[in-house]
Design a protein around this motif. Sequence first.
Motif, PDB file in Angstrom:
ATOM      1  N   THR A  71       0.730  -1.178  -0.180  1.00 54.83           N
ATOM      2  CA  THR A  71       0.016   0.001  -0.009  1.00 54.83           C
ATOM      3  C   THR A  71       0.903   1.256  -0.026  1.00 54.83           C
ATOM      4  O   THR A  71       1.638   1.287   0.855  1.00 54.83           O
ATOM      5  CB  THR A  71      -1.092   0.063   1.007  1.00 54.83           C
ATOM      6  N   VAL A  72       0.671   2.266  -0.995  1.00 51.51           N
ATOM      7  CA  VAL A  72       1.596   3.496  -1.152  1.00 51.51           C
ATOM      8  C   VAL A  72       0.698   4.632  -1.028  1.00 51.51           C
ATOM      9  O   VAL A  72      -0.792   4.431  -1.322  1.00 51.51           O
ATOM     10  CB  VAL A  72       1.941   3.106  -2.523  1.00 51.51           C
ATOM     11  N   GLU A  73       1.001   5.429  -0.257  1.00 47.33           N
ATOM     12  CA  GLU A  73       0.401   6.893  -0.106  1.00 47.33           C
ATOM     13  C   GLU A  73       1.057   7.990  -0.734  1.00 47.33           C
ATOM     14  O   GLU A  73       2.231   8.084  -0.882  1.00 47.33           O
ATOM     15  CB  GLU A  73       0.491   7.382   1.439  1.00 47.33           C
ATOM     16  N   ALA A 127       4.837  -1.610  -7.231  1.00 50.34           N
ATOM     17  CA  ALA A 127       5.023  -0.455  -6.204  1.00 50.34           C
ATOM     18  C   ALA A 127       6.695  -0.034  -5.957  1.00 50.34           C
ATOM     19  O   ALA A 127       6.829   1.053  -5.753  1.00 50.34           O
ATOM     20  CB  ALA A 127       4.439  -0.962  -4.699  1.00 50.34           C
ATOM     21  N   LYS A 128       7.645  -0.939  -6.330  1.00 56.49           N
ATOM     22  CA  LYS A 128       8.843  -0.465  -6.153  1.00 56.49           C
ATOM     23  C   LYS A 128       9.195   0.784  -7.064  1.00 56.49           C
ATOM     24  O   LYS A 128      10.039   1.435  -6.693  1.00 56.49           O
ATOM     25  CB  LYS A 128       9.732  -1.669  -6.340  1.00 56.49           C
ATOM     26  N   HIS A 129       8.739   0.427  -8.102  1.00 54.58           N
ATOM     27  CA  HIS A 129       8.945   1.891  -9.254  1.00 54.58           C
ATOM     28  C   HIS A 129       8.625   3.180  -8.541  1.00 54.58           C
ATOM     29  O   HIS A 129       9.104   4.172  -8.819  1.00 54.58           O
ATOM     30  CB  HIS A 129       8.392   1.426 -10.463  1.00 54.58           C
ATOM     31  N   LEU A 130       7.333   3.354  -8.006  1.00 51.70           N
ATOM     32  CA  LEU A 130       6.955   4.243  -7.184  1.00 51.70           C
ATOM     33  C   LEU A 130       7.868   4.689  -6.114  1.00 51.70           C
ATOM     34  O   LEU A 130       8.128   5.886  -6.009  1.00 51.70           O
ATOM     35  CB  LEU A 130       5.308   4.283  -6.802  1.00 51.70           C
ATOM     36  N   LEU A 131       7.981   3.694  -5.227  1.00 53.47           N
ATOM     37  CA  LEU A 131       8.533   4.076  -4.123  1.00 53.47           C
ATOM     38  C   LEU A 131       9.997   4.798  -4.141  1.00 53.47           C
ATOM     39  O   LEU A 131      10.650   5.390  -3.577  1.00 53.47           O
ATOM     40  CB  LEU A 131       8.786   3.010  -3.061  1.00 53.47           C
ATOM     41  N   ALA A 132      10.710   4.140  -5.309  1.00 51.33           N
ATOM     42  CA  ALA A 132      12.045   4.316  -5.890  1.00 51.33           C
ATOM     43  C   ALA A 132      11.828   5.919  -6.299  1.00 51.33           C
ATOM     44  O   ALA A 132      13.033   6.595  -5.974  1.00 51.33           O
ATOM     45  CB  ALA A 132      12.588   3.530  -6.877  1.00 51.33           C
ATOM     46  N   ALA A 133      10.916   6.378  -6.774  1.00 49.87           N
ATOM     47  CA  ALA A 133      10.861   7.672  -7.339  1.00 49.87           C
ATOM     48  C   ALA A 133      10.842   8.869  -6.253  1.00 49.87           C
ATOM     49  O   ALA A 133      11.374  10.057  -6.473  1.00 49.87           O
ATOM     50  CB  ALA A 133       9.684   8.102  -8.280  1.00 49.87           C
ATOM     51  N   GLN A 134      10.034   8.567  -5.030  1.00 46.11           N
ATOM     52  CA  GLN A 134       9.864   9.219  -3.987  1.00 46.11           C
ATOM     53  C   GLN A 134       9.059  10.414  -4.302  1.00 46.11           C
ATOM     54  O   GLN A 134       8.115  10.858  -3.322  1.00 46.11           O
ATOM     55  CB  GLN A 134      11.021   9.705  -3.284  1.00 46.11           C
ATOM     56  N   LYS A 135       8.831  10.905  -5.645  1.00 46.76           N
ATOM     57  CA  LYS A 135       8.156  12.186  -5.769  1.00 46.76           C
ATOM     58  C   LYS A 135       7.492  11.919  -7.330  1.00 46.76           C
ATOM     59  O   LYS A 135       8.099  11.332  -7.930  1.00 46.76           O
ATOM     60  CB  LYS A 135       8.654  13.482  -5.812  1.00 46.76           C
ATOM     61  N   ILE A 136       6.232  12.510  -7.625  1.00 44.12           N
ATOM     62  CA  ILE A 136       5.650  12.516  -8.690  1.00 44.12           C
ATOM     63  C   ILE A 136       5.023  14.000  -8.910  1.00 44.12           C
ATOM     64  O   ILE A 136       4.406  14.338  -8.108  1.00 44.12           O
ATOM     65  CB  ILE A 136       4.842  11.457  -8.811  1.00 44.12           C
TER      66      ILE A 136
END
Length: 388
Positions: A71-73, A127-136
């Motif tokens: 789960t990602v916020e 989810a790893k791709h989103l968490l690695a970016a840290q910002k969007i």
Amino acid sequence: MSYADILRAVKQNENLQVLGENVSRIKKTAKGEILLELKKAQTGITKEYREEIVKILGDQAQIRSLTQEITVEVRDLDDITTKEDIAQAIRSEFEELRLFSVECIKSIRPAYAGTQKAIISLHAQEAKHLLAAQKIKIGWSNCRIREKAQLKKCFRCLDCYIPPSIPHAEYEKILDDLVKDAMTTTPNIIAGDFNAWALEWGSKNTNLRETLFPQQNQEEGIYYREEVAHAPEITEQEVVQAAERFENSKTPGLDGIPNRALKIAISYHPQPFSDLYSRCLREGVFPKIWKVQRLVLLQKPNKPAGEPSSYRPLCMIDTMGKILERIICTRLENHLEGDGGLSDNQYGFRKKRSTLDAIKKVADSFVPAYLSFFGRGVSLYDIRFLVR
């Protein structure tokens, strides 16, 4: 198909020999289903294995693939951002997530200062791709991406209520079924209103529920003595002084009345309170409702939230009961400090007396005896009382 038939069909198929090499463990679930756990290196091809098993079993069994989800916020969204805006930004920003679906966005919730927070559930690899970016970048805002902490459930909780109106035979059948279900999982917690003791719950014996909880007399709900000695009436001054000893910031009990509000009411109209407390002493009653506590759990610093030992339990009782206890305590202290009360040589648990006073008295007694060459002995005791 039975558990054994399904397992036999899967293991004997030639096309699934590669699957057998990548399975780390086979388990039977509580519902009688087969659970195949793959090696970590092969979790990315779960879909291919599932499709091959579906071809073999067809409609004879239901096949589901269980994959780890994270789960990602996504924080700092502006107030007008929608799920479609978030999905479009993710598809545009990440080539690996070009097939991102709006259904992965579970909710959008209000956050601080007019912002919003999105909750997204994705497979671990995605989810790893989103968490690695840290910002969007979503709209005009640079939004932070964080993993949402999830509490792991270590117990299976069974909650039930068995009404007293059902026949005893049916009652025993429910208990037997519940025990069988509980034995399939460990550890587990069983909580409910069973109206009985049973060896399965850790009781000393198993009794009929009708004999275990007899009807309680209403008088048993109050603490009282049949013969009550005469007690002086509680004055308004005693109530006011006792109430003033409680801080306004203290948390109230089950009645929810803040200390500040109660102290104001007592200061303006102390007579109803003094009459109430005087009646309690006169009849030898301490109301049961003042003994009901409100449990508050405070998490200890730097302790994990999922551990029971990480919390400090506090029991809050009503201040109305505390005031009566304080009045009685003050009267007892005054009586013991008066003539015929405590010995003058007792220094422990007394006001305006300390260990230094006891040492000084011993020293004052020792010096004259030393100078006059007469011996004098000293006995020290650590006395503890066990009240039953």
